[in-house]
Design an enzyme around this catalytic site. Structure first.
Site, PDB file in Angstrom:
ATOM      1  N   SER A   1      -9.142 -14.659  -2.101  1.00 56.84           N
ATOM      2  CA  SER A   1      -9.240 -13.216  -2.334  1.00 56.84           C
ATOM      3  C   SER A   1     -10.572 -12.866  -2.972  1.00 56.84           C
ATOM      4  CB  SER A   1      -8.101 -12.745  -3.244  1.00 56.84           C
ATOM      5  OG  SER A   1      -8.250 -11.370  -3.561  1.00 56.84           O
TER       6      SER A   1
ATOM      7  N   HIS B   1       0.828  -1.205   0.000  1.00 57.72           N
ATOM      8  CA  HIS B   1       0.000   0.000   0.000  1.00 57.72           C
ATOM      9  C   HIS B   1       0.864   1.258   0.000  1.00 57.72           C
ATOM     10  CE1 HIS B   1      -2.942   2.967   1.647  1.00 57.72           C
ATOM     11  NE2 HIS B   1      -3.788   2.265   0.909  1.00 57.72           N
TER      12      HIS B   1
END
EC number: 4.1.1.22
Length: 378
Positions: free
Chosen positions: A323, A120
């Protein structure tokens, strides 16, 4: 005090806008199917959780009792005895990651932080704010960290005390770094377990993996030192928030007594939102483990549905194991703007959070992506 008619109209217009777009989100991880009506009465109070929920604080309007129960829940979820853990409700994933990196730096002041290219974007800011040495590691095509490059960089740096930032679900591709593999390689390189720090960023997947049958390793039992998870992503909250959990023995190293509030200061921020612990508390109290499993299973099934539909149309869509992030070639700007998709380079993704109860919105997006794909392939 009253608002002018114009100001009231502005608020009313924004209310209508919010109602219209409440369930718009398909490109970013955010569950919108929450209902905290029971907590609206607390908005008339200035609830501030400054300090440590485990101690007396001279600021009496706090929700420490609720925050403690939230932390008990997540300590159990992430497999660490509660009395050996400490953490708190943060204002989001970035604060949790900063807390983990801060602990790593305090334990190993001269250590280097290693994180992958798919990490991130906030971690680059954290590096600057903490003034910590760092190395960006290559990623594999699926977004997972490149273990060979990680070990090469550690060896080239002659780093005796690496601080490892592991992704438990990357932002764009939903990839999970294999912390068992990382630890195996560090051991093979002669680096003892007590000589490195391992933080896990589980912003989204931290509320997915505990509820699947074949979860990848990500807990304290698997070897991590700290973990951060978002509260507004899989759980759902009108206010961004998160949870960070760490080993108490490490947190005690940074604790400072503050006479102003008659409490110890262990958190990144001083004043902390006292309402979000109430929301998280209600969420975990009103959902059983079986209900969380059903929510997660539905989201995973929806993600696989999207992959199958796109692949059937000849579009190279895929997702990582466990996911809910579906990756596919980036469509034209018209399409990704219309559907508010997150894009990165030549890929875009959709995320099937729990408020997607049917395939209507997903089908509309996929129909537009297929039409766009066929238009540009002609």
């Amino acid at each position: 005090m009253t608002l002018s008619i114009n100001d009231q109209n502005k608020l009313d217009a924004f209310w209508a806008y919010c109602v219209k777009n409440q369930y718009f989100n398909i490109g970013y991880p955010e569950s919108a199917d929450f209902d905290y009506t029971n907590l609206e009465r607390f908005l008339r109070f200035s609830i501030n959780n400054c300090g440590d929920w485990g101690e007396y604080c001279n600021y009496l309007l706090n929700s420490f009792d609720f925050e403690k129960e939230v932390m008990e829940y997540f300590a159990d979820l992430f497999k660490i005895p509660f009395e050996q853990s400490w953490g708190y409700v943060t204002n989001g994933g970035t604060e949790g990651n900063m807390f983990g990196c801060y602990l790593g730096r305090e334990i190993f002041p001269d250590g280097t932080l290693y994180y992958s290219k798919d990490t991130h974007y906030s971690v680059a800011k954290i590096v600057k704010l903490l003034r910590i040495k760092s190395q960006v590691v290559e990623s594999q095509p699926n977004g997972e960290i490149d273990y060979d490059d990680l070990m090469k960089k550690i060896a080239d740096d002659k780093e005796a005390h690496p601080i490892i930032f592991a992704n438990i679900g990357t932002t764009v591709r939903g990839a999970i770094d294999d912390i068992a593999e990382i630890q195996k390689r560090l051991k093979a390189a002669g680096i003892k377990r007590e000589d490195y720090y391992l933080h896990a960023d589980a912003a989204l997947s931290g509320m997915i993996l505990p509820f699947v049958d074949d979860a990848q390793p990500f807990t304290f039992a698997d070897g991590i030192d700290s973990i951060g998870v978002s509260g507004h992503k899989m759980i759902g909250s009108p206010i961004p928030c998160g949870i960070v959990v760490a080993k108490k023995e490490n947190v005690d190293r940074i604790s400072v007594e503050i006479d102003y509030i008659s409490a110890h200061d262990k958190t990144i921020t001083g004043s902390r939102n006292g309402h979000t612990p109430l929301m998280l508390w209600e969420a975990i109290r009103s959902h059983s483990t079986e209900e969380w499993k059903r929510r997660i299973t539905r989201s995973l099934d929806m993600a696989q549905y999207a992959v199958d539909r796109m692949q059937k149309a000849g579009i190279n869509a895929w997702r990582n194991k466990n996911s809910i992030t579906v990756v596919f070639p980036c469509p034209s700007e018209r399409v990704w703007r219309e559907h508010c998709l997150a894009t990165s380079g030549d890929v875009a993704h959709l995320i099937t959070t729990a408020h997607h109860l049917d395939t209507v919105q997903i089908d509309k997006l996929i129909d537009d992506v297929i039409a766009d794909f066929n238009l540009h392939a002609a």
